[in-house]
Motif scaffolding. Structure first.
Motif, PDB file in Angstrom:
ATOM      1  N   SER A  56       0.813  -1.211   0.000  1.00 48.75           N
ATOM      2  CA  SER A  56       0.000   0.000   0.000  1.00 48.75           C
ATOM      3  C   SER A  56       0.850   1.266   0.000  1.00 48.75           C
ATOM      4  N   ARG A  57       2.124   1.144   0.412  1.00 51.73           N
ATOM      5  CA  ARG A  57       3.013   2.315   0.399  1.00 51.73           C
ATOM      6  C   ARG A  57       4.453   1.853   0.476  1.00 51.73           C
ATOM      7  N   LEU A  58       5.290   2.416  -0.401  1.00 52.97           N
ATOM      8  CA  LEU A  58       6.724   2.135  -0.382  1.00 52.97           C
ATOM      9  C   LEU A  58       7.470   3.430  -0.609  1.00 52.97           C
ATOM     10  N   VAL A  59       8.293   3.798   0.366  1.00 49.31           N
ATOM     11  CA  VAL A  59       9.129   4.988   0.275  1.00 49.31           C
ATOM     12  C   VAL A  59      10.567   4.544   0.493  1.00 49.31           C
ATOM     13  N   LEU A  60      11.409   4.808  -0.507  1.00 52.38           N
ATOM     14  CA  LEU A  60      12.818   4.422  -0.445  1.00 52.38           C
ATOM     15  C   LEU A  60      13.684   5.632  -0.125  1.00 52.38           C
ATOM     16  N   GLU A  61      14.700   5.430   0.699  1.00 49.30           N
ATOM     17  CA  GLU A  61      15.701   6.464   0.942  1.00 49.30           C
ATOM     18  C   GLU A  61      16.802   6.254  -0.087  1.00 49.30           C
TER      19      GLU A  61
END
Length: 137
Positions: A56-61
């Protein structure tokens, strides 16, 4: 003559299903293109969620390195939702950065991933690049 228990075909079928689940494709992130923009570099990613579970959500640094190995930019890449067995294309503009100056892209980690117990959030990413920029984690 040996006889097989009646449950053997069912057990073999269950073992095959378990083996297929264990070999599910990872979450693939491909740096597909770099496009110079006025004072910025647009990074285009193709994400393929082969884990069998919706994300539902993926945030990569992410950390971008210049040609001399120096850190040129650090940013968060919000890939939003990644449905199971679907492909998504996402793009990001990094201001103050020339595409020709980018030599490497490091995925430093997951800043956010939901649901946290999904295979995409717990397994290593499969990273690829179609441009002359090394992508690593």
């Amino acid at each position: 003559m040996a006889t097989f228990p009646r449950f053997l075909p069912l057990a073999l079928c269950a073992m095959a299903s378990f083996a297929q689940a264990a070999q599910a494709d990872p979450l693939r992130i491909e740096l597909n293109a770099l496009h110079p923009r006025d004072g910025a570099c647009q990074l285009v990613f193709v994400a393929q969620n082969g884990t069998g579970a919706d994300v539902s959500r993926l945030v990569l640094e992410a950390v971008l390195f210049g040609q001399q190995g120096q850190v040129a930019a650090m940013t968060l890449l919000d890939l939003q939702d990644l449905p199971a067995d679907r492909m998504r294309v996402r793009s990001f503009e990094i201001g103050g950065l020339s595409c020709g100056d980018v030599s490497r892209l490091l995925i430093n980690g997951l800043n956010e991933c939901a649901p946290a117990d999904s295979a995409a959030c717990t397994a290593p990413l499969a990273l690829e690049s179609r441009v002359p920029v090394e992508v690593l984690q």
